[in-house]
Design an enzyme around this catalytic site. Structure first.
Site, short mmCIF file in Angstrom:
data_model
loop_
_atom_site.label_atom_id
_atom_site.label_comp_id
_atom_site.label_asym_id
_atom_site.label_seq_id
_atom_site.Cartn_x
_atom_site.Cartn_y
_atom_site.Cartn_z
N SER A 80 20.85 -6.62 -22.49
CA SER A 80 19.48 -6.49 -22.69
C SER A 80 19.20 -5.10 -23.66
O SER A 80 19.97 -4.31 -23.76
CB SER A 80 18.70 -6.02 -21.47
N HIS A 131 30.43 -9.33 -16.70
CA HIS A 131 30.25 -7.87 -16.53
C HIS A 131 29.83 -7.36 -15.15
O HIS A 131 29.21 -8.24 -14.34
CB HIS A 131 28.83 -7.49 -17.32
N LYS A 178 24.00 1.56 -0.02
CA LYS A 178 23.41 0.06 0.59
C LYS A 178 23.48 0.19 2.08
O LYS A 178 24.65 0.80 2.58
CB LYS A 178 24.24 -1.22 0.24
N GLU A 225 0.99 -1.19 -0.24
CA GLU A 225 0.02 -0.05 -0.06
C GLU A 225 0.99 1.14 0.05
O GLU A 225 0.35 2.22 -0.79
CB GLU A 225 -0.96 0.03 1.29
N HIS A 234 22.02 4.97 -17.57
CA HIS A 234 21.04 5.46 -16.36
C HIS A 234 20.43 6.59 -16.78
O HIS A 234 19.26 6.87 -16.15
CB HIS A 234 21.82 5.59 -15.05
N GLU A 259 17.51 -10.22 -24.76
CA GLU A 259 16.91 -10.64 -23.36
C GLU A 259 15.23 -10.36 -23.23
O GLU A 259 15.00 -10.02 -22.45
CB GLU A 259 17.83 -10.01 -22.40
N ILE A 283 25.81 -4.95 -23.48
CA ILE A 283 25.88 -5.68 -22.21
C ILE A 283 24.68 -6.90 -22.07
O ILE A 283 24.81 -7.59 -21.13
CB ILE A 283 25.79 -4.84 -20.89
N1 GLN Z 1 22.92 -8.68 -19.01
C1 GLN Z 1 22.43 -7.91 -18.01
C2 GLN Z 1 21.38 -6.81 -18.94
O1 GLN Z 1 21.90 -6.41 -19.93
C3 GLN Z 1 23.28 -7.20 -17.13
C4 GLN Z 1 22.47 -6.50 -15.83
C5 GLN Z 1 23.32 -5.98 -14.82
O2 GLN Z 1 24.54 -5.78 -14.81
N2 GLN Z 1 22.55 -5.57 -13.99
O3 GLN Z 1 20.54 -6.35 -18.65
ZN ZN Z 2 25.48 -3.92 -15.22
#
Ligand code: GLN
Ligand code: ZN
Length: 772
Positions: free
Chosen positions: A446, A654, A117, A16, A707, A497, A444
């Protein structure tokens, strides 16, 4: 025997809080409506604990975003950039959310505070910012309001505060020339102020969390702890001061902890069970001891026999009247209520019988106290019997224990974790096999998770569309992605992906030994939650998990398609793990499953395989002394998953959001042929350690910050490549984004990757001549 809870999950049984916060941010509900949701959650949390007759029920453990941010607001540690909002009479709620999320409204553009974190959990807190002339004053009365709110409900709660030393320690100095711990003198008066008001309002018990007592701390920090609690004891002799530590043992801070003039010391006996004897040895007679026996970090049912052993050991030494029974830490880190999991398909009854979420853990605490009392009732004795049966069935269940898996782990040899030949030889073979240019380009893994892709997966999961329809559409998506990557001239392609919802869940769902929940949400930060898989049994791979999609992608192109796997440590870190065997063993089991997948990908003609390990650094133990042991088995698990590959097969890994300075040796020991990392935001600063270390293998420092929706220019990326060339040899370098592109839109992705490929082409020209 007294019972207490250190903190309760606050997201609400059905999330909620998330819904309310997001609605408030979108302007869809008023502040009052938001507060009402908060009040309902608090009320229900208190009632759950009251029903179990918990003696010390916490308040101020609720938060609309984060408890550390709450405290910053309480003590008025508000960074200057937000002053304009205060001047403009923006409400405290909006100021609070502005600090958490930034503020882009009415012509303002103020960035958020940093997030990191919370110790070794997956919870993220808002990092306090301190300046040299930092002042504190009582700014928000939340802690008092919440106490009064509960009081009105007839509950005299135990207000919870992060202790002043841990609070300062959690923060960051935003300018040079001072140590934030020295701000204690200025901070203590505000705490005294809070305690005065709370005492006047009728509070008797106050909880201070000082988890830094479980860390390697400095003399200065130790002195600060002494000063703090001496000060509280002197000013508030009538208050029952409860000092909590958790996530680690006290170890060399034990004597200090015993000496501090507090009334109750809470210790984590789940993480550090061995410390009990040392704690009980000469335990001060003026203190009570709170035994954290119910695991606040994991979802397993408490083993009552084991807990009762702790309790009776303690009872024999200090007497029942000096013992408090508690969870090991705040229950913030476990899901809300197991009773909600009503779907036999998702979580079978047999498995459910081994689990306990927050609500059940409160009950466990209450039951343990009753069991430890002189004459437990018939009902309580029966509960104990039931508990014994559940614990026993977990020890022997064939759902959990797979002899074949255990034997395979036992048979692992050192050689299993080593490639056939050292990197230098592999590199030559790979050059011959793969024919990649200088500065090869790749991504990388996705590609954008568009609403269409999400809907497709959702429809398939709901069985609204057939497998055939689902797979045909995925085929089209993959084929389009391959075509497009070829067109723009990427060198090593990925399938995108599209079939994956989450990089851990996707594998967990296909492996034996994993279970999932429907409502097992845990707060990650603010309104964001995660629903970690539960690794309950021996892990094995019944059949290939990624081969079909990867091979399909490869069939569309002559270029190399990179297989995409999640590594054993990341799967381990982002799941609830077994507590009946060492993490290392679980990691090895997962590693063997991934190893099988590597072998099958190779057989299917995939020559490049990436094994993602973004979580390897966050697995580091809290105490430095324990680092090497962890790094050794973590690196070994990764190598075990990869080393089955032939020399000619190129293994990538990675990692993102990582500082590698302290662990570079272990990163190198992973011996991946290529590592891609996130470096663009730091302008290649994070690459320096690889250069200083003379990192031998190949490396792809990210040149595109994924990002942000911003599309970087070709020029910017060229500059970043130049910076990388200044640090490492061109022959070592790859060109790629910082991370996967799943959160981006296709439009941005296409523009950015095209620019990236062009930047790499320029670098190729520029540096080929230099090399020759
Ligand atoms: N192979 C993943 C992607 O490309 C790697 C994601 C990650 O490093 N958090 O989404
Ligand atoms: Zn990453």
């Amino acid at each position: 025997m007294i019972t207490q809870v250190l903190g309760y999950p606050r997201i609400g049984a059905k999330r909620e809080l998330k819904k309310a916060c997001e609605a408030y941010w979108a302007g869809n509900i008023t502040e009052d409506e938001l507060f009402e949701v908060g009040q309902t959650i608090k009320k229900s949390n208190w009632e759950i604990q009251q029903q179990q007759a918990i003696n010390w029920i916490p308040s101020n453990d609720f938060s609309f975003y984060d408890q550390v941010l709450d405290l910053s607001l309480t003590v008025g540690a508000i960074p200057k950039r937000y002053q304009v909002l205060i001047d403009n009479r923006v409400s405290k709620t909006d100021l609070y959310f502005a600090m958490a999320r930034g503020y882009q409204k009415n012509g303002h553009d103020i960035i958020a505070m940093e997030m990191t974190k919370w110790l070794d959990t997956n919870y993220h807190y808002i990092v306090p910012e301190f300046t040299k002339n930092q002042e504190f004053h009582l700014f928000s009365s939340k802690i008092i309001d919440e106490f009064l709110e509960a009081k009105e409900q007839g509950i005299i709660t135990k207000p919870v505060l992060i202790g002043p030393v841990t609070y300062l320690w959690l923060g960051k100095e935003k300018e040079e020339g001072f140590n934030r711990i020295d701000l204690l003198k200025k901070l203590l008066p505000v705490y005294l102020n809070i305690l005065t008001v709370l005492q006047e309002a009728g509070a008797k018990n106050i909880q201070f969390d000082e988890p830094i007592l479980g860390l390697d701390i400095t003399k200065k920090e130790k002195a600060a702890l002494q000063e703090t609690y001496a000060c509280f004891a002197a000013h508030f002799p009538q208050l029952n001061i409860i000092l909590t530590t958790y996530f680690e043992g006290l170890e060399d801070n034990l004597e200090l902890a015993k000496q501090l003039p507090v009334n109750v010391l809470h210790v984590d006996l789940v993480r550090a069970p061995k410390q009990l004897d040392a704690i009980l040895n000469d335990f001060p007679s003026d203190k009570k001891l709170s035994l954290g026996v119910v695991d606040g970090r994991n979802i397993w049912k408490n083993d009552f026999s084991k807990s009762l052993n702790f309790i009776s050991t303690a009872k024999a030494k200090v007497g029942a009247e000096n013992i408090i029974i508690a969870p090991s830490c705040s229950l913030l880190h476990v899901p809300f209520d197991l009773d909600q999991e009503d779907d036999e398909q998702t979580l079978p009854q047999e498995l459910k019988n081994w689990l306990a979420f927050a609500k059940q853990k409160v009950q466990e605490v209450a039951t343990l106290a009753k069991l430890a009392a002189e004459n437990p009732s018939e009902e309580i004795i029966q509960a104990f019997e039931k508990n014994k049966i559940a614990i026993e069935s977990r020890k022997t269940s064939t759902k959990i224990h797979q002899p074949a898996v255990k034997n395979r782990v036992l048979a692992i040899t050192n050689a299993d974790a080593e490639r056939e030949n050292p990197f230098a030889i592999r590199q030559q073979k790979q050059e011959k096999a793969l024919h990649l240019p200088l500065f090869p380009t790749t991504t990388i893994g996705s590609f954008p998770q568009t609403p269409e892709v999400r809907r497709l997966r959702f429809q398939f999961k709901k069985e609204n569309i057939s497998k055939e329809v689902y797979e045909n559409q995925l085929k089209v998506d993959i084929s389009d992605a391959i075509k497009w990557q070829e067109e723009i001239g990427l060198d090593v392609l990925v399938h995108g992906e599209f079939e994956r919802n989450d990089m851990v869940e996707y594998f967990g769902e296909q492996l034996n030994g994993f279970a999932f929940t429907k409502y097992g949400w845990v707060q990650s930060y603010g309104s964001r939650g995660v629903k970690p898989p539960i690794i309950f049994g021996d892990v094995s791979r019944p059949k290939p998990m990624t081969v079909a999609w990867t091979a399909l992608a490869q069939s569309f192109t002559k270029k190399e398609v990179k297989g995409m796997l999640t590594g054993p440590i990341t799967i381990l870190q982002w799941s609830f793990v077994r507590d009946d065997q060492p993490r290392k063993t679980t990691a090895e089991q997962i590693a063997l499953a991934i190893r099988d997948e590597v072998e099958d990908l190779e057989k299917a003609g995939i020559n490049i395989i990436q094994i993602d390990e973004p979580a390897i650094r966050e697995g580091l133990p809290l105490r430095k002394n324990d680092w090497q042991t962890y790094l050794d088995w973590a690196v070994n698990a990764f190598k075990l998953s990869a080393a089955v590959a032939k020399d000619e097969t190129q293994i990538h890994t990675h990692m993102c959001y990582s500082e590698f300075n302290e662990i570079i040796e272990s990163i190198a020991a992973m011996d991946a042929d290529v590592i891609t990392i996130e470096t663009s935001r730091s302008q290649m600063e994070l690459l320096e350690v690889f250069s200083d270390f003379k990192y031998p293998n190949e490396i792809g420092p990210g040149v595109y910050d994924i990002h942000s929706p911003r599309v970087p220019s070709e020029k910017e990326m060229e500059i970043l490549i130049d910076k990388a060339v200044a640090l490492l040899s061109p022959r070592q370098l790859w060109v790629n984004p910082d991370c996967g592109l799943k959160t981006r839109k296709w439009e941005e992705t296409k523009a950015a990757l095209l620019a990236m490929v062009n930047a790499a082409k320029k670098a190729r020209k520029k540096y080929t001549t230099v090399e020759a």
